[in-house]
Scaffold this motif. Structure first.
Motif, PDB file in Angstrom:
ATOM      1  N   MET A 159      74.397  18.152   5.882  1.00  0.00           N
ATOM      2  CA  MET A 159      74.485  16.713   5.618  1.00  0.00           C
ATOM      3  C   MET A 159      74.212  16.375   4.156  1.00  0.00           C
ATOM      4  SD  MET A 159      75.225  13.767   6.836  1.00  0.00           S
ATOM      5  CE  MET A 159      75.156  13.942   8.633  1.00  0.00           C
ATOM      6  N   PRO A 160      73.140  16.917   3.530  1.00  0.00           N
ATOM      7  CA  PRO A 160      72.937  16.600   2.107  1.00  0.00           C
ATOM      8  C   PRO A 160      74.112  17.016   1.221  1.00  0.00           C
ATOM      9  CG  PRO A 160      70.943  17.557   3.049  1.00  0.00           C
ATOM     10  CD  PRO A 160      72.012  17.686   4.073  1.00  0.00           C
ATOM     11  N   VAL A 161      74.695  18.177   1.496  1.00  0.00           N
ATOM     12  CA  VAL A 161      75.832  18.627   0.692  1.00  0.00           C
ATOM     13  C   VAL A 161      77.019  17.689   0.887  1.00  0.00           C
ATOM     14  CG1 VAL A 161      77.549  20.454   0.433  1.00  0.00           C
ATOM     15  CG2 VAL A 161      75.136  21.041   0.593  1.00  0.00           C
ATOM     16  N   ALA A 162      77.276  17.302   2.145  1.00  0.00           N
ATOM     17  CA  ALA A 162      78.397  16.399   2.415  1.00  0.00           C
ATOM     18  C   ALA A 162      78.199  15.058   1.715  1.00  0.00           C
ATOM     19  CB  ALA A 162      78.554  16.194   3.922  1.00  0.00           C
ATOM     20  N   VAL A 163      76.982  14.535   1.748  1.00  0.00           N
ATOM     21  CA  VAL A 163      76.698  13.258   1.075  1.00  0.00           C
ATOM     22  C   VAL A 163      76.879  13.399  -0.434  1.00  0.00           C
ATOM     23  CG1 VAL A 163      74.876  11.597   0.559  1.00  0.00           C
ATOM     24  CG2 VAL A 163      75.168  12.434   2.892  1.00  0.00           C
ATOM     25  N   ALA A 164      76.338  14.481  -0.998  1.00  0.00           N
ATOM     26  CA  ALA A 164      76.433  14.668  -2.446  1.00  0.00           C
ATOM     27  C   ALA A 164      77.880  14.817  -2.894  1.00  0.00           C
ATOM     28  CB  ALA A 164      75.625  15.897  -2.852  1.00  0.00           C
ATOM     29  N   VAL A 165      78.677  15.585  -2.166  1.00  0.00           N
ATOM     30  CA  VAL A 165      80.082  15.765  -2.537  1.00  0.00           C
ATOM     31  C   VAL A 165      80.850  14.450  -2.392  1.00  0.00           C
ATOM     32  CG1 VAL A 165      82.221  16.927  -1.902  1.00  0.00           C
ATOM     33  CG2 VAL A 165      80.099  18.219  -2.027  1.00  0.00           C
ATOM     34  N   THR A 166      80.525  13.680  -1.353  1.00  0.00           N
ATOM     35  CA  THR A 166      81.174  12.378  -1.181  1.00  0.00           C
ATOM     36  C   THR A 166      80.867  11.453  -2.355  1.00  0.00           C
ATOM     37  OG1 THR A 166      81.023  12.590   1.227  1.00  0.00           O
ATOM     38  CG2 THR A 166      81.392  10.387   0.345  1.00  0.00           C
ATOM     39  N   LEU A 167      79.610  11.453  -2.792  1.00  0.00           N
ATOM     40  CA  LEU A 167      79.240  10.625  -3.944  1.00  0.00           C
ATOM     41  C   LEU A 167      79.932  11.111  -5.213  1.00  0.00           C
ATOM     42  CD1 LEU A 167      75.403  10.162  -3.278  1.00  0.00           C
ATOM     43  CD2 LEU A 167      77.239   8.489  -2.916  1.00  0.00           C
ATOM     44  N   ALA A 168      80.010  12.441  -5.367  1.00  0.00           N
ATOM     45  CA  ALA A 168      80.679  12.989  -6.549  1.00  0.00           C
ATOM     46  C   ALA A 168      82.163  12.636  -6.543  1.00  0.00           C
ATOM     47  CB  ALA A 168      80.494  14.505  -6.601  1.00  0.00           C
ATOM     48  N   THR A 169      82.790  12.712  -5.374  1.00  0.00           N
ATOM     49  CA  THR A 169      84.208  12.354  -5.267  1.00  0.00           C
ATOM     50  C   THR A 169      84.418  10.872  -5.577  1.00  0.00           C
ATOM     51  OG1 THR A 169      84.526  14.064  -3.589  1.00  0.00           O
ATOM     52  CG2 THR A 169      86.199  12.352  -3.737  1.00  0.00           C
ATOM     53  N   THR A 170      83.520  10.046  -5.052  1.00  0.00           N
ATOM     54  CA  THR A 170      83.612   8.609  -5.325  1.00  0.00           C
ATOM     55  C   THR A 170      83.485   8.335  -6.823  1.00  0.00           C
ATOM     56  OG1 THR A 170      82.652   8.122  -3.150  1.00  0.00           O
ATOM     57  CG2 THR A 170      82.615   6.369  -4.790  1.00  0.00           C
ATOM     58  N   ALA A 171      82.519   9.032  -7.460  1.00  0.00           N
ATOM     59  CA  ALA A 171      82.336   8.850  -8.903  1.00  0.00           C
ATOM     60  C   ALA A 171      83.575   9.289  -9.677  1.00  0.00           C
ATOM     61  CB  ALA A 171      81.110   9.640  -9.367  1.00  0.00           C
ATOM     62  N   GLU A 172      84.264  10.306  -9.188  1.00  0.00           N
ATOM     63  CA  GLU A 172      85.480  10.778  -9.859  1.00  0.00           C
ATOM     64  C   GLU A 172      86.626   9.805  -9.677  1.00  0.00           C
ATOM     65  OE1 GLU A 172      88.618  14.547  -9.594  1.00  0.00           O
ATOM     66  OE2 GLU A 172      86.575  14.760  -8.821  1.00  0.00           O
TER      67      GLU A 172
END
Length: 350
Positions: A75-88
């Motif tokens: 879950m933490p990895v999925a949240v972090a990647v989602t935030l990174a994708t959103t930032a991109e």
């Protein structure tokens, strides 16, 4: 003491290595991208890549230093990647066009969602993410509808493949857990009779090359029936649960790889010592003979009797099991609190 690895533990070890490798590759890739973009002054994607690098380093820290199980990182990895994708993707709102990199990032994020999250949650996120990404594409001056259609198909296929893989892994873990339960004694959490017999058959196959050299020791708690009669079966169960750790304390370190301590049944336990010769086996049983089990203070002090044998002493596995049982009874008849390597005994049996 016991080399008792389960399929679940093996699967976790594989996932752990995969996570570490993926995090290392990701960290190296982000460092390489940053090394190319920063000198060129390409700052628009910098927050996204810095976030990705930070996530990769955090995963390595959690796995290698904190030793967290991989399931706690999903879950933490999925949240972090989602935030990174959103930032991109945020800078793309004002961009005149959406590059191929954004399409690849979205597909990778979908695959990660389906790989790490529950399938229904991954499906909802993928659907919502595609709708937002499609809106981003359609608001550009010249939207590529063909590429957007392909992206929808790829998203569905990636989701199906990733979810199928997740179901396979879940099924394998459930099967491994069921198999582990069938090989584990529920009271003591030691390997049970079935597990020991399986290992013995590996060392002594019905056909093929000559059997391996090993020693087998059958141990039986002395006067265990008196514990149940005087103190009750609850106390008796506590004694059985503590017998495994107590025997480990008595045998000490330095046992051969693959040593297996199992509950044979009732108050009987088996100790399998693979790859040992007579001298090493005698030395180990000498530490057990006459010892008192180091049980917790609230439990009664108990001794145990044992019968031991080497694999080369008999012609079959059944004969070996019969021999250690015979020598155990000889130890009981000779006064208990001893481990015997012969069947000669005197005195009353009990």
């Amino acid at each position: 003491m016991t080399a008792w690895r389960t399929q679940t533990q093996d699967a976790e070890a594989v996932r752990h290595r995969a996570y570490v490798l993926a995090a290392l590759v990701s960290a190296a890739a982000h460092v390489g991208i940053l090394a190319l973009k920063v000198p060129r002054g390409e700052w628009q994607d910098l927050p996204s890549f810095l976030t990705g690098l930070a996530v990769s380093l955090l995963i390595l820290w959690a796995l290698l230093w904190k030793r967290l199980p991989t399931t706690r990182l999903n879950m933490p990895v999925a949240v972090a990647v989602t935030l990174a994708t959103t930032a991109e993707f945020l800078p793309l709102i004002s961009a005149p066009a959406v590059g191929t990199q954004a399409y690849l990032t979205f597909v990778g994020t979908v695959a990660l969602w389906f790989g790490l999250l529950p399938i229904r949650l991954a499906a909802v996120l993928s659907g919502a993410g595609y709708a937002l990404f499609a809106a981003l594409i359609l608001t550009r001056p010249t939207p590529d509808l063909t590429l957007l259609t392909y992206l929808a198909c790829i998203t569905i296929v990636v989701g199906m493949v990733a979810s199928f893989g997740q179901r396979v892994v879940t099924h394998q873990e459930q099967a491994a857990a069921f198999e582990q339960d069938s090989l584990t004694d529920p009271l003591t959490q030691l390997p049970n009779r079935r597990a020991l017999l399986a290992q013995l058959r590996v060392l002594w196959p019905d056909a093929g090359p000559r059997r391996a050299e090993f020693a087998l020791v059958m141990l039986d708690l002395d006067r265990f029936k008196d514990v149940n009669d005087r103190l009750g079966h609850t106390t008796g169960d506590q004694v059985l649960r503590e017998t495994g750790p107590a025997l480990r304390a008595l045998t000490g370190a330095g046992l051969p790889a693959g040593t297996l301590l199992a509950r044979w049944g009732g108050e009987e336990f088996m100790l399998l010592l693979p790859g040992v010769g007579a001298q090493a086996a005698y030395a180990m049983t000498a530490r057990l003979s006459g010892a008192v089990l180091p049980l917790p203070a609230h439990l009664p002090a108990l001794t145990f009797s044992g019968g031991a044998a080497l694999s080369h002493e008999v012609a079959s596995l059944d004969d070996l099991l019969a021999l250690v049982d015979l020598r155990l009874h000889a130890a009981k008849a000779a006064g208990r609190a001893q481990v015997r390597w012969d069947a000669r005994a005197s005195g009353p049996s009990s």
